[in-house]
Each structure stands twice: as C-alpha cells, then as structure tokens.
Design an enzyme around this catalytic site. Structure first.
Site, mmCIF file in Angstrom:
data_model
loop_
_atom_site.group_PDB
_atom_site.id
_atom_site.type_symbol
_atom_site.label_atom_id
_atom_site.label_comp_id
_atom_site.label_asym_id
_atom_site.label_seq_id
_atom_site.Cartn_x
_atom_site.Cartn_y
_atom_site.Cartn_z
ATOM 1 C CG HIS A 91 18.299 20.865 26.978
ATOM 2 N ND1 HIS A 91 19.367 19.998 27.104
ATOM 3 C CD2 HIS A 91 17.883 20.734 25.694
ATOM 4 C CE1 HIS A 91 19.579 19.387 25.954
ATOM 5 N NE2 HIS A 91 18.682 19.814 25.075
ATOM 6 C CG HIS B 47 16.532 21.588 20.844
ATOM 7 N ND1 HIS B 47 17.803 21.511 20.332
ATOM 8 C CD2 HIS B 47 16.487 20.696 21.874
ATOM 9 C CE1 HIS B 47 18.497 20.604 21.013
ATOM 10 N NE2 HIS B 47 17.715 20.099 21.962
ATOM 11 N NE ARG C 270 14.318 21.632 16.144
ATOM 12 C CZ ARG C 270 15.078 20.724 16.748
ATOM 13 N NH1 ARG C 270 16.343 20.982 17.048
ATOM 14 N NH2 ARG C 270 14.589 19.553 17.070
ATOM 15 C CG ASN D 192 20.664 21.063 18.044
ATOM 16 O OD1 ASN D 192 20.023 22.018 18.471
ATOM 17 N ND2 ASN D 192 20.162 19.836 18.009
ATOM 18 C CE LYS E 58 23.995 19.570 24.691
ATOM 19 N NZ LYS E 58 22.592 19.607 24.285
ATOM 20 C CG HIS F 48 23.562 14.324 23.664
ATOM 21 N ND1 HIS F 48 22.237 14.481 23.342
ATOM 22 C CD2 HIS F 48 23.823 13.002 23.563
ATOM 23 C CE1 HIS F 48 21.713 13.296 23.044
ATOM 24 N NE2 HIS F 48 22.662 12.376 23.178
ATOM 25 C CG HIS G 246 19.088 15.275 27.287
ATOM 26 N ND1 HIS G 246 20.240 14.531 27.335
ATOM 27 C CD2 HIS G 246 19.109 15.890 26.081
ATOM 28 C CE1 HIS G 246 20.913 14.688 26.211
ATOM 29 N NE2 HIS G 246 20.251 15.508 25.442
ATOM 30 C CG LEU H 21 18.295 9.893 20.306
ATOM 31 C CD1 LEU H 21 19.182 10.149 19.100
ATOM 32 C CD2 LEU H 21 18.518 8.478 20.852
ATOM 33 C CG ASP I 291 16.050 17.552 24.785
ATOM 34 O OD1 ASP I 291 16.460 18.359 23.934
ATOM 35 O OD2 ASP I 291 16.143 16.320 24.663
ATOM 36 C CG HIS J 73 12.309 16.721 14.987
ATOM 37 N ND1 HIS J 73 13.404 16.981 14.194
ATOM 38 C CD2 HIS J 73 12.793 16.448 16.217
ATOM 39 C CE1 HIS J 73 14.508 16.844 14.917
ATOM 40 N NE2 HIS J 73 14.173 16.539 16.159
ATOM 41 C CB ALA K 61 15.826 11.664 18.129
HETATM 42 N N1 LIG Z 1 16.666 15.277 22.254
HETATM 43 C C1 LIG Z 1 16.445 14.926 21.014
HETATM 44 O O1 LIG Z 1 15.981 13.794 20.771
HETATM 45 N N2 LIG Z 1 16.698 15.753 19.961
HETATM 46 C C2 LIG Z 1 17.330 17.034 20.011
HETATM 47 C C3 LIG Z 1 18.806 16.945 20.162
HETATM 48 C C4 LIG Z 1 19.260 16.600 21.564
HETATM 49 O O2 LIG Z 1 18.973 17.308 22.514
HETATM 50 O O3 LIG Z 1 19.946 15.568 21.732
HETATM 51 C C5 LIG Z 1 16.983 17.790 18.713
HETATM 52 O O4 LIG Z 1 17.617 18.808 18.433
HETATM 53 O O5 LIG Z 1 16.052 17.387 18.015
HETATM 54 ZN ZN LIG Z 2 18.281 18.829 23.360
HETATM 55 ZN ZN LIG Z 3 20.906 15.996 23.518
#
Ligand SMILES: NC(=O)N[C@@H](CC(=O)O)C(=O)O
Ligand SMILES: [Zn+2]
Ligand SMILES: [Zn+2]
Length: 348
Positions: A18, A20, A22, A46, A103, A140, A178, A223, A251, A255, A267
């Site tokens: 899992h 991210h 970007r 996402n 997802k 999620h 998560h 989150l 996860d 940011h 988040a």
């Molecule tokens: N986990 C998070 O708090 N944020 C994730 C999105 C997600 O996995 O829910 C994100 O893309 O920033």
């Molecule tokens: Zn995530």
């Molecule tokens: Zn999530």
C-alpha cells in the site's frame, strides 16, 4: 527468560502492499526511498484525476519506472480507482495489462476520494467482473457518514458495508487496507481465505495520544486516524501472530509539510524513508522479530498469488537519526519520526 535482541536480522526482500507515490516532481522525490527498501509496491491510484483506466495505469507505471534510480530494481504493481461508473469491460483490459487490483474509496472518506464510490451497489457489475478475472479489491474501510464519530468509522464500515459485500461476492479477494482497530483485526482474523489486511507502521507504533503530545502534531495525522492503545495492541498482536492474513502496507502518503502544518491539514504520514526500520522496531518491542519476515516478505505475495522475492535485506541494531525533512519538489516533506532516533537501520 529474556534473550538479547540480535545485532542484525536478514529477511527475504520485502514488498509494500500500500504505497502512494503521487506524480510529477513529488513522484521523483519519493520513488528512490521505496525502491531502496522494497522489491515491489502496490501503487495507489488516488491521483488528480484518479487512475481509472488500464491505459492510464500503464502510463503511470512507466513514469514510476523512469524515476527509479539506476542499479535498483523496483516493480510497481498497479490498481485502478473504483468509481460509481468504472465499466466492467475495463476490468478485462486491466487484467490483460497486468493491473492487479481496484481500490475502493468511499466518496469523501479520505485524501482525493471525491471521485470515490457513493453507494457500493453502483459498483456491483464491476465487482462481478473483478471476481471473474481475479482482480483484488482493496478497501479504504471507513464510512464517510458525518454522523458517525471519526474514531468509529472503521468499525461501522465493517457492519454496514463489508459484511454484506463479502456475502454478495464470496470469492472476491479483498484486502482491508491500513487496519486500525481491534474490530478490524478480529474481523479479518476470523474471515475466510479470501480476506486479508495491510497494517501501517504508525498504527503499530502509536496510539492517538501521539496526535496531541505537547500540542497538536499534524505529522501523526492520517486516515484512518490513530486509535486508542488497546487497538494498537490488537494490531501488533495480529501483525506478529504469524497469520498469513496480515502483511506490510506502509500507506506512506506524502504531503508537503506546509499543507500538513495548516489550519486544515492533509491526512497522510510519509513513512517510506525508514519503513522497514519502523516495522522492525514494532516487532522488536514485543520480541517478535522472527515473525517480521512472514509479515514483510511472504504473506503479501502469497495472498496476491505472486512469487515471493529472491534476495535479502539486512537490518542492523544500530541507532541513527532520521532527517527532519527531505526535499519534495519546491517544498519539503517531514517524514514520520523525522529528527528522532531509530533503533534499527537498513544495511547499504
Ligand atoms: N492515509 C492517508 O491519510 N492519506 C492517503 C489516502 C488514504 O490512504 O486513505 C493519501 O493519499 O494521502
Ligand atoms: Zn493510502
Ligand atoms: Zn486509505
């Protein structure tokens, strides 16, 4: 009798189920850290706009590969973003293109989820195609209902959405992403072999007090939100139980620091820089380092029906300090535990 922790441990190369990454300059900034630690990663879709076609997933994958530093081999596995309107026909194309999952983001539940699903029933024809073609459903697992307390949204999701969904698609492989609660851990532990879960380092290491220690701490905000200590302990027990249903998914969700240190902070915790070290610390704390390899390197590929990695990584018990911030395009990222000491270090 207590035995001393080992000075080092060697594991089969792990995967992150899992992640991210970007896009654009942000992607360039974060890919090297994951490629250094992980052999494969399941890349979350996402983006803005979200990755909703097999073609977009292929193009995104090529951009990720182009950002992998020379000499590292890193295999990004792709997922589509499920919407109310993702056509079932896209699933066959996705399967053919090597996409492994889709997802589910309940609309409004998390970062970049506004294109998410408003009612799970809208996706039933697409879920049927996924079950048929063997694509996994990654979830999620929180309701977005503003009437439900933020700390209860995972437990309520299980009752309102997951239990009926499981009944309607008995052979759809589902990963509850998560996991953050005792209710989630016991749901997954007692589910059948088509259900598994990922667990993040922050949910193994911290409870919700971390959000408020000495003032509000935006870098611990993700989150689903951190929960009470009893939930953290249930997650540690699940992750270190040896059960093949639980596996590593950071996860890691970068940011820019200024968007987290904000009146309405984003988040997501950026954990990829020292993900294995953080997991090792969590397992070490309960004397379960011998269970880390299963969690990090075996259970994930076994559930996805993919081969385990070859090759190894070594973690040494050696304190070091994680940088407080790292460059992120024109901004900076503040990693989880940044500026603080870590007990384990991944070998060069
Ligand atoms: N986990 C998070 O708090 N944020 C994730 C999105 C997600 O996995 O829910 C994100 O893309 O920033
Ligand atoms: Zn995530
Ligand atoms: Zn999530």
């Amino acid at each position: 009798m207590h035995s001393d922790p080992p000075a080092s441990i060697t594991l089969t190369r792990p995967d992150d189920w899992h992640l991210h990454l970007r896009d654009g300059a942000a992607l360039q900034a974060v890919v090297p850290a994951s490629a250094r630690q992980m052999a494969r990663a399941l890349i979350m879709p996402n983006l803005r706009p979200p990755v909703t076609t097999a073609r977009q997933a292929g193009e995104y994958r090529a951009r990720i590969l182009a950002a992998v530093p020379p000499g590292l081999d890193f295999n990004p596995l792709m997922a589509l973003y499920l919407t109310d309107k993702l056509p079932p026909e896209e699933i066959a194309l996705a399967k053919e293109a090597g996409v492994v999952a889709a997802k589910l983001y309940p609309a409004g539940a998390t970062t970049n989820s506004d294109a998410g699903v408003t009612d799970i029933r809208n996706t039933y024809p697409t879920l049927a195609a996924m079950q048929r073609h063997g694509l996994l459903l990654l979830i999620h697992g929180e309701v977005a209902d503003p009437a439900v307390d933020v700390f209860d949204r995972e437990a309520v999701f299980i009752d309102r959405v997951l239990i009926p969904l499981r009944r309607d698609f008995p052979e759809l492989k589902i990963v509850f992403e998560h996991l953050t609660t005792r209710e989630g851990a016991s749901y997954v532990a007692s589910a059948d072999r088509f259900t598994a879960a990922t667990i993040t380092p922050q949910h193994l290491l911290y409870n919700r007090n971390a959000l408020f220690t000495g003032g509000i701490r935006p870098h611990y905000y993700c989150l689903p939100i951190l929960k009470r200590e009893e939930h953290r302990q249930a997650l540690v027990a699940a992750a270190s139980s040896g059960s093949p249903k639980f596996f590593l998914g950071t996860d890691s969700a970068p940011h820019a620091a200024h968007l987290k240190e904000h009146a309405s902070g984003c988040a997501g915790c950026y954990s990829a820089l020292a993900a294995l070290e953080l997991y090792a610390e969590a397992f070490d704390a309960v004397g379960a380092l011998d269970r880390l390899e299963g969690f990090a390197s075996f259970h994930g590929p076994d559930f996805y029906g993919l081969p385990r990695n070859t090759g190894t990584v070594t973690l040494r018990r050696q304190a070091w300090t994680l940088p407080e911030s790292v460059p992120y395009g024109d901004a900076v990222l503040k990693p989880l535990r940044g500026g603080e000491s870590l007990l384990w270090q991944l070998g060069a």
